[in-house]
Design a protein around this motif. Structure first.
Motif, short mmCIF file in Angstrom:
data_model
loop_
_atom_site.label_atom_id
_atom_site.label_comp_id
_atom_site.label_asym_id
_atom_site.label_seq_id
_atom_site.Cartn_x
_atom_site.Cartn_y
_atom_site.Cartn_z
N MET A 1 0.82 -1.21 0.00
CA MET A 1 0.00 0.00 0.00
C MET A 1 0.86 1.27 0.00
O MET A 1 0.37 2.35 -0.30
N TYR B 1 -0.35 5.72 -8.13
CA TYR B 1 -0.97 5.24 -6.91
C TYR B 1 -2.46 5.58 -6.88
O TYR B 1 -2.86 6.70 -7.16
N GLU B 2 -3.25 4.58 -6.55
CA GLU B 2 -4.70 4.76 -6.44
C GLU B 2 -5.16 4.20 -5.10
O GLU B 2 -4.93 3.03 -4.80
N LEU B 3 -5.75 5.04 -4.28
CA LEU B 3 -6.19 4.60 -2.96
C LEU B 3 -7.31 3.58 -3.10
O LEU B 3 -8.32 3.84 -3.76
N PRO B 4 -7.15 2.38 -2.53
CA PRO B 4 -8.19 1.36 -2.66
C PRO B 4 -9.53 1.80 -2.09
O PRO B 4 -9.60 2.62 -1.17
N TYR C 1 -10.45 2.27 1.62
CA TYR C 1 -9.87 3.37 2.36
C TYR C 1 -10.40 4.73 1.91
O TYR C 1 -9.92 5.76 2.35
N LYS C 2 -11.39 4.74 1.02
CA LYS C 2 -11.96 6.00 0.54
C LYS C 2 -13.30 6.34 1.20
O LYS C 2 -13.84 7.41 0.99
N ARG D 1 -10.39 -5.94 -10.14
CA ARG D 1 -9.36 -4.97 -9.74
C ARG D 1 -9.42 -4.82 -8.23
O ARG D 1 -10.45 -4.42 -7.69
N GLN E 1 -8.23 -2.59 -6.26
CA GLN E 1 -8.43 -1.23 -5.76
C GLN E 1 -9.90 -0.87 -5.64
O GLN E 1 -10.30 -0.15 -4.73
N SER E 2 -10.72 -1.34 -6.60
CA SER E 2 -12.11 -0.87 -6.66
C SER E 2 -13.14 -1.98 -6.57
O SER E 2 -14.34 -1.69 -6.55
N ASP F 1 -8.77 4.62 -14.34
CA ASP F 1 -8.28 3.41 -15.01
C ASP F 1 -9.02 3.21 -16.32
O ASP F 1 -10.25 3.28 -16.39
#
Length: 259
Positions: A48, A63-66, A69-70, A152, A154-155, A192
């Protein structure tokens, strides 16, 4: 502060600043430096962030915040937006939902909306988001269609040709898009390109398109375009949107609902 809340705060600070020192993070979160060092080490193990001498930096240039965590960002605005979007959906409709924190809130608002407690089905939900399908699958009044594809992390979104194959065989009454950015000139966009491609196909299969986005995402640009602003029928956002921004979207043919 719980570990999960602390990790969320650390990652958000890291995204904003690009680099964090242990002492700086400890002071911001009012915890010991030893706790922050341990957090950095554990987050680095999960890829991370990248550990540095005395601190940490973001993991890579893209970098993409998963998603997990958003969830705290603009939470109250997203819940109001979600309720307003849910109110625009008619019983019995086929609804496409993209992934994202705001569309996840839309799914939750649909689940508790009066008038959608029964039906055969009350709604058909088509989504490429694993977390949304998981939350709604326990609602027997909803028919849940989950696209195929590659997940994916992250999302939690499924992307790729397997998802394309499913979406090419259906039609939708409404597509609800979560976006990274929406601009009158540059349109709706995602970070993305694979996610953008699936979102674009959802739009093409829908009779009408609703973008659910808090005002921080308006007037912004992002890497991968989903569709032109003129392809959006309705924008649901929060009351912090400026009057000039509303006017520009309305001139482009987008109805704006600010809540």
């Amino acid at each position: 502060m719980s570990r999960d809340a602390r990790w969320q705060a650390l990652l958000e600070l890291l995204v904003e600043r690009g680099r964090l020192d242990v002492e700086e993070a400890a002071a911001e979160l009012a915890v010991s430096a030893a706790t922050i060092r341990r957090d950095f080490d554990q987050l680095a193990e999960q890829q991370m962030l990248v550990r540095t001498r005395g601190g940490a930096v973001v993991h890579g240039v893209s970098y993409e915040l998963p998603l997990r965590y958003k969830t705290a960002r603009h939470a109250s605005e997203k819940q109001r937006i979600a309720k307003a979007v849910a109110d625009l959906v008619a019983p019995g409709e086929a609804v496409g939902l993209t992934g994202g924190t705001t569309t996840t809130e839309v799914a939750r608002a649909l689940a508790v909306r009066s008038g959608l407690a029964s039906g055969s089905p009350a709604l058909t939900i088509v989504t490429n988001a694993l977390n949304i399908a998981n939350e709604l699958a326990v609602r027997p009044q909803f028919k849940i269609v989950l696209t195929g594809g590659v997940a994916r992390p992250q999302s939690y979104e499924l992307v790729g040709p397997l998802a394309d194959g499913v979406l090419g065989q259906i039609t939708l009454d409404v597509a609800v898009l979560g976006v990274v950015a929406l601009d009158v000139t540059h349109g709706a966009a995602a970070a993305d390109e694979a996610e953008a491609a699936i979102n674009r196909l959802l739009c093409e299969r829908a009779e009408r398109v609703i973008v659910a986005a808090d005002s921080s995402k308006l007037g912004q640009r992002a890497f991968a375009r989903i569709c032109a602003a003129e392809s959006v029928d309705t924008l649901v956002t929060d009351v912090a949107v400026s009057g000039d921004m509303v006017r520009r979207f309305e001139e482009a043919g987008v109805a704006v609902v600010a809540v």
